[in-house]
Write an enzyme that holds these catalytic residues in place. Structure first.
Site, PDB file in Angstrom:
ATOM      1  N   GLY A 116       0.819  -1.199   0.000  1.00 32.09           N
ATOM      2  CA  GLY A 116       0.000   0.000   0.000  1.00 32.09           C
ATOM      3  C   GLY A 116       0.855   1.252   0.000  1.00 32.09           C
ATOM      4  N   SER A 117       0.247   2.377  -0.345  1.00 28.33           N
ATOM      5  CA  SER A 117       0.969   3.651  -0.355  1.00 28.33           C
ATOM      6  C   SER A 117       0.875   4.344   1.003  1.00 28.33           C
ATOM      7  CB  SER A 117       0.406   4.554  -1.441  1.00 28.33           C
ATOM      8  OG  SER A 117       0.662   3.996  -2.711  1.00 28.33           O
ATOM      9  N   GLY A 118       1.685   5.390   1.161  1.00 27.91           N
ATOM     10  CA  GLY A 118       1.665   6.154   2.406  1.00 27.91           C
ATOM     11  C   GLY A 118       2.792   5.792   3.346  1.00 27.91           C
ATOM     12  N   HIS A 119       3.738   4.959   2.877  1.00 27.81           N
ATOM     13  CA  HIS A 119       4.835   4.517   3.732  1.00 27.81           C
ATOM     14  C   HIS A 119       6.196   4.997   3.237  1.00 27.81           C
ATOM     15  CE1 HIS A 119       1.939   1.953   5.673  1.00 27.81           C
ATOM     16  NE2 HIS A 119       1.678   1.322   4.544  1.00 27.81           N
TER      17      HIS A 119
ATOM     18  N   ASP B 265      -2.430  -8.158   0.861  1.00 22.26           N
ATOM     19  CA  ASP B 265      -1.253  -8.485   0.059  1.00 22.26           C
ATOM     20  C   ASP B 265      -1.153  -9.994  -0.155  1.00 22.26           C
ATOM     21  OD1 ASP B 265       0.040  -5.767  -0.188  1.00 22.26           O
ATOM     22  OD2 ASP B 265      -0.135  -5.922   1.980  1.00 22.26           O
TER      23      ASP B 265
ATOM     24  N   HIS C 154      -0.263   0.997  10.044  1.00 27.80           N
ATOM     25  CA  HIS C 154      -1.514   1.587   9.585  1.00 27.80           C
ATOM     26  C   HIS C 154      -2.324   2.027  10.781  1.00 27.80           C
ATOM     27  CE1 HIS C 154      -0.051  -1.570   6.944  1.00 27.80           C
ATOM     28  NE2 HIS C 154      -0.337  -0.736   5.971  1.00 27.80           N
TER      29      HIS C 154
END
Ligand SMILES: Nc1ncnc2c1ncn2[C@@H]1O[C@H](COP(=O)(O)OP(=O)(O)O)[C@@H](O)[C@H]1O
Ligand SMILES: Nc1ncnc2c1ncn2[C@@H]1O[C@H](COP(=O)(O)OP(=O)(O)O)[C@@H](O)[C@H]1O
Ligand SMILES: [Mg+2]
Ligand SMILES: [Mg+2]
Ligand SMILES: [Mg+2]
Ligand SMILES: [Mg+2]
Lengths: 208, 331, 331, 208
Positions: free
Chosen positions: B53-56, B109, B218
């Site tokens: 996922g994005s945001g990391h 995932d 998260h």
């Protein structure tokens, strides 16, 4: 006995879309409590892409489900891509040849969705996932009844199933790591699944 | 929400566009706009793919580059990439010697990778996987299959990427990455929550004056909420959790990675590392290499993670190999 | 205050200890605990010294390393280093060819550097200075002596450090650094305030839903407070201010640096850069090299800065030279 | 005429220290409005280091000033290191040979501090800096008066000087960049300088 024409799918699908859009924030909150808060956002994005892309087209119920599932699967990803993608696409494949859909046909479709799901996830009833909504909803369709009563039973079963997740301990997904601390709140997937089944039933009933 | 955004629904695509423009010397785009590929890939080697996922940031695309990951599939914020993106990332990474897909243990995932691996197989691409599960706080020691992958993924990519660059076979690459993650443990402490742009408000709470020990990337709740402690006390807690989980012994050599969660000033990460170094040294463990910075973040969360990997000669060689990525360049 | 701290009065010393432990391959300590020195310094070259207040990581010590700064003097948070620290930094940097002290235009730094230069002179060390003043928003164009130095200092160090590494004389190093900063302009947009650890609460306010255009690296008020804009609108505003101040022309080549102020997710910096790149390209200006990340921060402030340097052949060569520092490693 | 013994410096210096410590937060707030908010913190750190290091020692007024100035200069840095460092150390050097300190001696000392400062900064009265406090305070000591009245005049002049900075436009330091927008608030340095001079006068008066 009242049946629903597969070709009348559009208004049903759009009702499902609306149900998710209107509950975007709520689903986010539910997921935020023991998950990561993105359930409403991701579902909304997938359902809205579907709406945007198909709002000017005509499509059957089965085809609409397929396209919606495919968008979730191939454009949204996350957990919902494979999960709802599989449910919708497998249900659609089981139903693509029906001209008319009644209780038995809908059961066939949703059962196919559920068993497709069970090929990719291990969750069973009681594990605090959307299986707790979908599985009893399918069961509610097994008993022979007129279609409308069946749909009402299915809604009730979905709601009961969703509500039961509140006291369960999560066994799969993000919240599973919380163990005992996952009790006391609804499961996000069970909640969205209930919205989907409820709006689906309501949409179909408009034609009965 | 004081953020730099256009339509939140487009943030991932816009970020990717900007990233590709800024790092055109390291990465390049592919036919799938959600798959990024390293510009320089040694010929004729095992492919190394990842995704998440994005945001990391820098994870995941920030670890694509020479001697590390060859491709990364990109998901929505905090959400797995699609199976289609993973599949395309395998196609891009494959040079006929198979692909090692090294990713983190999250249910989304897992499902998408599993499906992509199956699809790849039908096309004749062999993909083997290693699933990072370094986060000690996410499940008990006897349930490693439930543990999340966090910043330890960086060591997994480093080891797997280096092994592939050095000419390892698919099985050797997989073994090296698996060993790296098996020898790695992490824990995080969260001090403030984060806000998903499309949601507009934090989706969980960390009360002022408290901290969440064992928080996930998260915002997944940790193992304990307790009153905010000093940097030294946090360091002790983190070292105890991490070193306590794996049989790190006197005389061991380790690699240490302290990452901010996004909004904690980097200066404070050094304050934290200062004490961590003392505590690890105090146990007779030697720090062979250390990384301090924002290596694996959670949007604008405050807090930090500690990751420790136990080294043997092979892992040492793999960790020391130079790399050039956006997230980490090592000469 | 959700921060990772021990006694706030010791934060700078503890940070330095941690920094030196983590980056022992790049920097080393000196006799003055507030002066850090590069580990590898080419022999027989002009020394390059810098220094400034703390809380701006990677600046200033994060730019000490091969081919960049040789030494940095370290001040309290947001506060100039002492004259004694600057003096010691000159002593450490000097190899008999003189020292270029490249720092930012703040009244404390000006006073301390001036005194240190005088003291150095008495010891026979020649120190010449360049004062960065790239922040367009901090004073009108006709008062460049009042303008603050911000992220443009990185280009000044890069140019000066590279020139010295390539064997330039003191005057050549000073000329290169001066040219770099003369050709460089910056502007910042602040979205949230920052909190000095010893103070415990933000010392200025940015109201939710507004943004401060032209904010300084210490929260100095900008030129305008206006409603929060989209990333694209911010990009336009920044490009207009920066490109409008210097005669950047069609056909020019530039280096671009987008830095977060500390707490803005890096993902959003790429969203911002995506539009900046379009706008600069749209003016017929070619981006030769770009940097996007947290390069010059203000504790946990949210927001970003844009810095653009106009290149000629010399500056291009200097910017492209490899360096290895904590803040920036370039191969 | 009442005089103050240089050797009695300790209690005066400690009073000055206390004045700064008690106003740490206030000075930070004043500096926060048009500066960077660290004035209280830095001053407090320097003065407290002095207290810590010298609280068990005896020292004269001049020596105490010198040590305080030296700590600010060589350990604190910032703007206050050179500014107060210079003021205190130059004042101390001008006063180190006095056994007794009266109006004329104090004037000599503070005048030396002021002119030392003016060698390193260009600010003059009216520029919204601590010069607006220090300069009129020195002037108040010029007129022959008994020491106690002189000290009271000096306090008053310092306070007036500080208050006048409120309407001024800053010409130097961080706030100079604000131009017109720097009006309406006190200058941080002028405020701390007033505290220093006031507590110094109060401390001396205890011996008169
Ligand atoms: N392994 C799994 N088996 C069954 N259901 C799952 C599984 N993982 C997640 N779910 C369902 O997905 C929901 C969460 O969806 P969402 O928030 O969109 O994904 P994510 O957890 O990746 O953020 C859970 O509430 C649960 O119902
Ligand atoms: N160039 C200068 N000339 C005279 N006084 C100055 C100058 N620069 C700063 N000052 C004084 O210093 C005060 C600010 O001190 P401080 O906040 O400790 O330093 P900084 O501005 O470096 O944060 C100002 O209020 C002003 O009185
Ligand atoms: Mg979720
Ligand atoms: Mg998610
Ligand atoms: Mg300051
Ligand atoms: Mg200040």
């Amino acid at each position: 006995m009242a049946m629903f024409k597969n070709e009348n799918g559009k208004s049903v699908l759009l009702k499902m879309v609306k149900g998710i859009q209107e509950n975007k924030a709520y689903l986010g909150e539910v997921d935020g409590l023991i998950g990561d808060g993105d359930h409403g956002m991701n579902m909304n994005k997938g359902f809205s892409v579907f709406e945007e892309r198909f709002k000017d087209k005509e499509f059957s119920f089965a085809d609409g489900l397929y396209e919606l599932g495919n968008i979730l699967f191939s454009e949204i990803g996350g957990s919902m891509g494979p999960i709802y993608g599989t449910i919708f696409m497998d249900a659609a494949e089981a139903g693509e040849d029906f001209d008319e859909i009644g209780r038995a046909e809908l059961m066939t479709m949703l059962e196919a969705g559920l068993s497709g799901l069970q090929e990719i996830v291990e969750a069973k009833v009681g594990d605090k996932t959307l299986v707790d909504t979908l599985s009893p909803a399918v069961d509610a369709l097994r008993e022979e009844r007129d279609f409308k009563s069946s749909l009402l039973e299915m809604k009730k079963a979905a709601e009961d199933g969703r509500d039961k997740t509140k006291d369960m301990m999560a066994k799969f997904g993000r919240s599973a790591r919380l163990g005992e601390r996952s009790r006391g709140v609804l499961d996000a997937g069970a909640t969205s699944c209930c919205i989907i089944l409820t709006t689906m039933a309501d949409g179909i009933m408009e034609y009965l | 929400m004081q953020r730099i955004l256009n339509d939140p629904d487009n943030i991932v695509d816009e970020m990717l566009e900007g990233f590709l423009k800024a790092h055109g010397d390291i990465v390049e785009k592919t036919g799938n706009k959600r798959v990024v590929k390293a510009k320089k890939i040694k010929a004729d080697k095992v492919g190394v793919a990842t995704g998440g996922g994005s945001g990391h940031k820098p994870a995941f695309i920030g670890y694509v580059g020479e001697n590390m990951c060859d491709t990364a599939a990109v998901g929505e914020i905090c959400s797995s990439p699609t199976a289609a993106a993973f599949l395309d990332s395998f196609r891009e990474a494959d040079q006929g010697k198979g692909v090692a897909c090294l990713y983190g243990n999250y249910s989304g995932d897992n499902m998408n990778v599993k499906m992509a691996v199956k699809m790849a197989k039908r096309e004749g691409i062999t993909v083997k996987t290693v699933v990072a599960n370094d986060d000690v706080a996410s499940a008990p020691k006897d349930q490693p299959e439930k543990r999340r992958g966090v910043a330890g993924e960086i060591f997994m990519w480093k080891a797997g990427g280096a092994k592939a660059a050095l000419g390892g076979t698919l099985d050797e690459v997989i073994a090296a990455a698996q060993k790296a993650i098996d020898q790695t443990r992490s824990v995080g402490i969260g001090l403030t929550p984060c806000t998903l742009p499309a949601v507009g408000h934090p989706n969980f709470e960390i009360k002022e004056g408290t901290m969440e020990v064992g928080i996930g990337h998260h915002g997944e709740p940790g193992i304990e909420v307790c009153p905010l402690e000093s940097a030294d006390q946090m360091a002790k807690r983190m070292v105890d959790i991490v070193i306590g989980d794996v049989p790190f012994e006197k005389g061991d050599e380790v690699a240490v990675l302290v990452s901010g969660l996004g909004a904690t000033p980097v200066m404070e990460l050094y304050v934290l590392y200062n004490e961590i170094e003392k505590l690890i040294g105090g146990r007779g463990i030697k720090i062979h290499r250390s990384y301090v910075g924002n290596y694996f973040t959670s949007l604008e969360m405050m807090g930090a993670t500690l990751t420790v990997m136990k080294l043997d000669d092979e892992l040492k060689e793999l960790v020391d190999l130079p790399i050039e990525t956006m997230g980490l360049t090592q000469i």
